[in-house]
Design a protein around this motif. Structure first.
Motif, PDB file in Angstrom:
ATOM      1  N   MET A 152      30.147  51.289  -4.592  1.00 28.00           N
ATOM      2  CA  MET A 152      28.898  51.828  -4.121  1.00 28.00           C
ATOM      3  C   MET A 152      29.086  52.513  -2.776  1.00 28.00           C
ATOM      4  O   MET A 152      28.539  53.583  -2.559  1.00 28.00           O
ATOM      5  N   LEU A 194      31.727  53.918  -1.575  1.00 28.76           N
ATOM      6  CA  LEU A 194      32.410  55.202  -1.761  1.00 28.76           C
ATOM      7  C   LEU A 194      31.463  56.256  -2.313  1.00 28.76           C
ATOM      8  O   LEU A 194      31.497  57.415  -1.901  1.00 28.76           O
ATOM      9  N   GLY A 195      30.596  55.878  -3.250  1.00 30.02           N
ATOM     10  CA  GLY A 195      29.637  56.820  -3.816  1.00 30.02           C
ATOM     11  C   GLY A 195      28.663  57.321  -2.777  1.00 30.02           C
ATOM     12  O   GLY A 195      28.361  58.513  -2.713  1.00 30.02           O
ATOM     13  N   LEU A 196      28.152  56.428  -1.946  1.00 34.61           N
ATOM     14  CA  LEU A 196      27.223  56.831  -0.892  1.00 34.61           C
ATOM     15  C   LEU A 196      27.923  57.680   0.158  1.00 34.61           C
ATOM     16  O   LEU A 196      27.376  58.672   0.630  1.00 34.61           O
ATOM     17  N   ASP A 197      29.146  57.292   0.514  1.00 35.87           N
ATOM     18  CA  ASP A 197      29.889  58.044   1.518  1.00 35.87           C
ATOM     19  C   ASP A 197      30.195  59.461   1.039  1.00 35.87           C
ATOM     20  O   ASP A 197      30.204  60.402   1.822  1.00 35.87           O
ATOM     21  N   ALA A 198      30.407  59.624  -0.256  1.00 29.82           N
ATOM     22  CA  ALA A 198      30.720  60.947  -0.816  1.00 29.82           C
ATOM     23  C   ALA A 198      29.565  61.936  -0.662  1.00 29.82           C
ATOM     24  O   ALA A 198      29.795  63.140  -0.583  1.00 29.82           O
ATOM     25  N   ILE A 199      28.328  61.443  -0.602  1.00 26.86           N
ATOM     26  CA  ILE A 199      27.184  62.342  -0.488  1.00 26.86           C
ATOM     27  C   ILE A 199      26.539  62.295   0.898  1.00 26.86           C
ATOM     28  O   ILE A 199      25.523  62.946   1.134  1.00 26.86           O
ATOM     29  N   PHE A 206      21.401  51.259  -7.950  1.00 29.30           N
ATOM     30  CA  PHE A 206      22.125  52.435  -7.468  1.00 29.30           C
ATOM     31  C   PHE A 206      21.583  53.733  -8.050  1.00 29.30           C
ATOM     32  O   PHE A 206      21.420  54.718  -7.341  1.00 29.30           O
ATOM     33  N   ASP A 207      21.242  53.746  -9.351  1.00 25.67           N
ATOM     34  CA  ASP A 207      20.739  54.989  -9.943  1.00 25.67           C
ATOM     35  C   ASP A 207      19.407  55.396  -9.320  1.00 25.67           C
ATOM     36  O   ASP A 207      19.168  56.582  -9.081  1.00 25.67           O
ATOM     37  N   LEU A 264      20.097  56.952  -5.888  1.00 28.83           N
ATOM     38  CA  LEU A 264      20.538  58.349  -6.021  1.00 28.83           C
ATOM     39  C   LEU A 264      19.368  59.277  -6.331  1.00 28.83           C
ATOM     40  O   LEU A 264      19.290  60.387  -5.794  1.00 28.83           O
TER      41      LEU A 264
END
Length: 109
Positions: free
Chosen positions: A1, A3-8, A58-59, A62
């Motif tokens: 999670m 990493l996903g948040l950091d990517a955006i 998480f979805d 986003l």
């Protein structure tokens, strides 16, 4: 999670705010602090000095930060909850690039 948040996360200046984010998955959850500054958005594990917190899967997170679903609609659908300052949590999309990306319409033939 993380990493996903950091990517955006935005890498350009954003409002200097701190928002808590509790991402749920079934009965498990993970807490993060999303902090904005002049150098962009930083995401840290744990909730630290947050005056407003969003809790959602998480979805749904986003969809909220991407502004495809409003925070109010997510709350009304029982997909998200807010504790503390609602006005602060509403600023969460400002800290991410996902809200800025424009969807390209398909070309007409």
């Amino acid at each position: 999670m993380l990493l996903g948040l950091d990517a955006i996360a935005k890498r350009s200046p954003v409002p200097e705010i701190r928002v808590g984010l509790v991402v749920t998955h079934g009965k498990k959850s993970a807490g993060f602090t999303v902090a904005g500054s002049g150098s962009g958005t930083a995401i840290q594990r744990g909730l630290t000095d947050c005056k407003g917190t969003l809790e959602a899967p998480f979805d749904a997170v986003l969809q909220i930060v991407g502004m495809s679903v409003s925070l109010q609609d997510a709350i009304e659908a029982k997909r998200a909850s807010v504790s503390g300052a609602m006005a602060l949590v509403r600023k969460l999309p400002l800290l991410f690039d996902l809200a800025d990306r424009r969807r390209i319409a398909p070309a007409a033939n």
